[in-house]
Write a protein that holds these residues in place. Structure first.
Motif, PDB file in Angstrom:
ATOM      1  N   VAL A  71       0.866  -1.178   0.000  1.00 21.03           N
ATOM      2  CA  VAL A  71       0.000   0.000   0.000  1.00 21.03           C
ATOM      3  C   VAL A  71       0.900   1.225   0.000  1.00 21.03           C
ATOM      4  O   VAL A  71       1.727   1.398   0.901  1.00 21.03           O
ATOM      5  N   ALA A  72       0.760   2.066  -1.031  1.00 22.18           N
ATOM      6  CA  ALA A  72       1.634   3.230  -1.201  1.00 22.18           C
ATOM      7  C   ALA A  72       0.809   4.503  -1.127  1.00 22.18           C
ATOM      8  O   ALA A  72       0.253   4.946  -2.138  1.00 22.18           O
ATOM      9  N   PRO A  73       0.701   5.119   0.043  1.00 24.42           N
ATOM     10  CA  PRO A  73      -0.074   6.359   0.157  1.00 24.42           C
ATOM     11  C   PRO A  73       0.719   7.572  -0.318  1.00 24.42           C
ATOM     12  O   PRO A  73       1.944   7.622  -0.224  1.00 24.42           O
ATOM     13  N   GLY A  74      -0.020   8.558  -0.802  1.00 29.91           N
ATOM     14  CA  GLY A  74       0.536   9.875  -1.048  1.00 29.91           C
ATOM     15  C   GLY A  74       0.410  10.715   0.212  1.00 29.91           C
ATOM     16  O   GLY A  74       0.734  10.265   1.307  1.00 29.91           O
ATOM     17  N   MET A  75      -0.114  11.942   0.061  1.00 33.24           N
ATOM     18  CA  MET A  75      -0.212  12.841   1.213  1.00 33.24           C
ATOM     19  C   MET A  75      -1.217  12.321   2.235  1.00 33.24           C
ATOM     20  O   MET A  75      -2.401  12.160   1.936  1.00 33.24           O
ATOM     21  N   VAL A  76      -0.731  12.060   3.439  1.00 40.50           N
ATOM     22  CA  VAL A  76      -1.580  11.645   4.556  1.00 40.50           C
ATOM     23  C   VAL A  76      -1.307  12.600   5.714  1.00 40.50           C
ATOM     24  O   VAL A  76      -0.154  12.748   6.142  1.00 40.50           O
ATOM     25  N   HIS A  77      -2.352  13.229   6.211  1.00 43.41           N
ATOM     26  CA  HIS A  77      -2.192  14.174   7.318  1.00 43.41           C
ATOM     27  C   HIS A  77      -2.315  13.409   8.628  1.00 43.41           C
ATOM     28  O   HIS A  77      -3.409  13.069   9.069  1.00 43.41           O
ATOM     29  N   THR A  78      -1.186  13.104   9.231  1.00 50.59           N
ATOM     30  CA  THR A  78      -1.160  12.450  10.533  1.00 50.59           C
ATOM     31  C   THR A  78      -0.500  13.376  11.537  1.00 50.59           C
ATOM     32  O   THR A  78       0.097  14.387  11.192  1.00 50.59           O
ATOM     33  N   GLU A  79      -0.582  12.987  12.780  1.00 52.12           N
ATOM     34  CA  GLU A  79      -0.113  13.876  13.841  1.00 52.12           C
ATOM     35  C   GLU A  79       1.399  13.997  13.904  1.00 52.12           C
ATOM     36  O   GLU A  79       1.930  15.001  14.408  1.00 52.12           O
ATOM     37  N   GLU A  80       2.144  13.009  13.385  1.00 46.12           N
ATOM     38  CA  GLU A  80       3.573  12.988  13.655  1.00 46.12           C
ATOM     39  C   GLU A  80       4.484  12.888  12.432  1.00 46.12           C
ATOM     40  O   GLU A  80       5.645  13.287  12.526  1.00 46.12           O
ATOM     41  N   PHE A  81       4.025  12.349  11.303  1.00 47.72           N
ATOM     42  CA  PHE A  81       4.964  12.049  10.213  1.00 47.72           C
ATOM     43  C   PHE A  81       5.755  13.283   9.780  1.00 47.72           C
ATOM     44  O   PHE A  81       6.989  13.298   9.814  1.00 47.72           O
ATOM     45  N   THR A  82       5.067  14.330   9.358  1.00 46.19           N
ATOM     46  CA  THR A  82       5.761  15.523   8.872  1.00 46.19           C
ATOM     47  C   THR A  82       6.420  16.277  10.015  1.00 46.19           C
ATOM     48  O   THR A  82       7.510  16.849   9.851  1.00 46.19           O
ATOM     49  N   LEU A  83       5.800  16.263  11.184  1.00 48.52           N
ATOM     50  CA  LEU A  83       6.395  16.909  12.351  1.00 48.52           C
ATOM     51  C   LEU A  83       7.765  16.297  12.653  1.00 48.52           C
ATOM     52  O   LEU A  83       8.748  17.017  12.890  1.00 48.52           O
ATOM     53  N   ASN A  84       7.852  14.980  12.636  1.00 54.03           N
ATOM     54  CA  ASN A  84       9.130  14.309  12.877  1.00 54.03           C
ATOM     55  C   ASN A  84      10.118  14.586  11.748  1.00 54.03           C
ATOM     56  O   ASN A  84      11.315  14.795  11.981  1.00 54.03           O
ATOM     57  N   ARG A  85       9.622  14.593  10.524  1.00 52.36           N
ATOM     58  CA  ARG A  85      10.511  14.824   9.388  1.00 52.36           C
ATOM     59  C   ARG A  85      11.158  16.205   9.454  1.00 52.36           C
ATOM     60  O   ARG A  85      12.317  16.379   9.059  1.00 52.36           O
ATOM     61  N   LEU A  86      10.412  17.175   9.949  1.00 53.40           N
ATOM     62  CA  LEU A  86      10.893  18.555   9.991  1.00 53.40           C
ATOM     63  C   LEU A  86      11.465  18.925  11.349  1.00 53.40           C
ATOM     64  O   LEU A  86      11.530  20.109  11.710  1.00 53.40           O
ATOM     65  N   GLY A  87      11.862  17.922  12.118  1.00 49.56           N
ATOM     66  CA  GLY A  87      12.571  18.188  13.370  1.00 49.56           C
ATOM     67  C   GLY A  87      11.737  18.801  14.456  1.00 49.56           C
ATOM     68  O   GLY A  87      12.263  19.513  15.320  1.00 49.56           O
ATOM     69  N   GLY A  88      10.420  18.579  14.437  1.00 41.70           N
ATOM     70  CA  GLY A  88       9.546  19.101  15.479  1.00 41.70           C
ATOM     71  C   GLY A  88       9.021  20.497  15.235  1.00 41.70           C
ATOM     72  O   GLY A  88       8.380  21.082  16.122  1.00 41.70           O
ATOM     73  N   ASP A  89       9.229  21.051  14.050  1.00 41.85           N
ATOM     74  CA  ASP A  89       8.747  22.396  13.721  1.00 41.85           C
ATOM     75  C   ASP A  89       7.265  22.310  13.350  1.00 41.85           C
ATOM     76  O   ASP A  89       6.900  22.003  12.217  1.00 41.85           O
ATOM     77  N   ALA A  90       6.389  22.582  14.316  1.00 36.73           N
ATOM     78  CA  ALA A  90       4.951  22.411  14.123  1.00 36.73           C
ATOM     79  C   ALA A  90       4.390  23.360  13.072  1.00 36.73           C
ATOM     80  O   ALA A  90       3.491  22.997  12.306  1.00 36.73           O
ATOM     81  N   VAL A  91       4.899  24.590  13.020  1.00 39.51           N
ATOM     82  CA  VAL A  91       4.404  25.566  12.042  1.00 39.51           C
ATOM     83  C   VAL A  91       4.735  25.099  10.625  1.00 39.51           C
ATOM     84  O   VAL A  91       3.885  25.107   9.728  1.00 39.51           O
ATOM     85  N   ALA A  92       5.971  24.682  10.408  1.00 35.37           N
ATOM     86  CA  ALA A  92       6.375  24.204   9.086  1.00 35.37           C
ATOM     87  C   ALA A  92       5.613  22.935   8.710  1.00 35.37           C
ATOM     88  O   ALA A  92       5.247  22.738   7.542  1.00 35.37           O
TER      89      ALA A  92
END
Length: 260
Positions: free
Chosen positions: A179-200
């Protein structure tokens, strides 16, 4: 489905936690696996799932996990959700530590789980007709994008592992699903990727109408596992309607063009 048991990794949040909930609602016995014991305990109390805390990047911890699963009963499905991304650096500026973690979490952990659980999956398939392996990769495995090289490479490697596994298991009643998802809005994936920058992290989803949610992916995982045992869904690519391709994302309301 009451007699079928699934191991779901990455179960402390996001797609993994949603998958535990979805499978439990369909009557599966589920063992949730993740590093954070407190979150697993809360999910187990909520859903009735079992929980085993394990860092899948640690070979000794994975060996202990496999041993515990061997003692506790058959495994009919492995659902490998755990993984993730770190950083958005250009290739020339990449953090080797970030890349090492991405390969450990997305590729080597997957290999360890497959190698360790195949004996149990084979026993379950022999007794009950079939067993399942299902892997959540990403559209990042299919399309390169600037700033994504480390994650592109790790997910592409995981996807190739999955496709080779399907060939190597040819002739056995064990399904191999990607299963290969595109954009998924989860609570942590992008937050972790961007080093905890919640605004970014929130800016990534700004203006996108109805990005996928973890529950959407979990519903597809459940559908794949509950399809008739002779049906293998080799690759399911899923995106929100607003994302026509990895690089083509609509921001703003979706609306039809004038038909006048």
């Amino acid at each position: 489905m009451a007699n079928r048991r699934a191991v779901v990794t990455g179960a402390s949040s996001g797609i993994g936690a949603a998958t535990v909930r979805a499978l439990r609602s369909s009557g599966w016995d589920v063992i949730g696996v993740a590093r954070r014991e407190d979150r697993l305990s809360a999910l187990a109390a909520e859903t009735g799932a079992s929980a085993i805390a394990c860092d899948l990047t640690n070979p000794e911890a994975v060996d202990a996990l496999i041993a515990e699963l061997e003692k506790s009963g058959p495994v009919h499905a492995l659902v490998q959700v755990a993984g993730g991304a770190r950083g958005t650096d250009r290739v020339e500026d990449a953090s080797i530590d970030d890349w090492q973690w991405m390969f450990d979490a997305n590729v080597l952990a997957t290999q360890r789980l497959v190698a360790g659980l195949l004996p149990s999956l084979r026993r379950a398939a022999a007794a009950d007709g079939h067993a399942d392996t299902l892997f959540v990769t990403s559209t990042a495995a299919q399309t390169a994008y600037a700033g994504g090289a480390g994650y592109n490479a790790a997910k592409a490697a995981e996807a190739m592992l999955v496709r080779v596994l399907r060939q190597e298991l040819n002739g056995e009643p064990i399904r191999v699903v990607e299963v290969a998802p595109g954009m998924v809005h989860t609570e942590e994936f992008t937050l972790n990727r961007l080093g905890g920058d919640a605004v970014a992290a929130e800016a990534v989803y700004s203006g996108v109408e109805a990005p996928l949610l973890a529950d959407d992916v979990a519903d597809v995982i459940r559908y794949a596992l509950e399809s008739p045992g002779h049906v293998n869904l080799d690759l399911i690519t899923m995106r929100p309607v607003a994302q026509s391709a990895q690089h083509l994302l609509a921001r703003g309301p979706l609306r039809v063009r004038s038909i006048d």
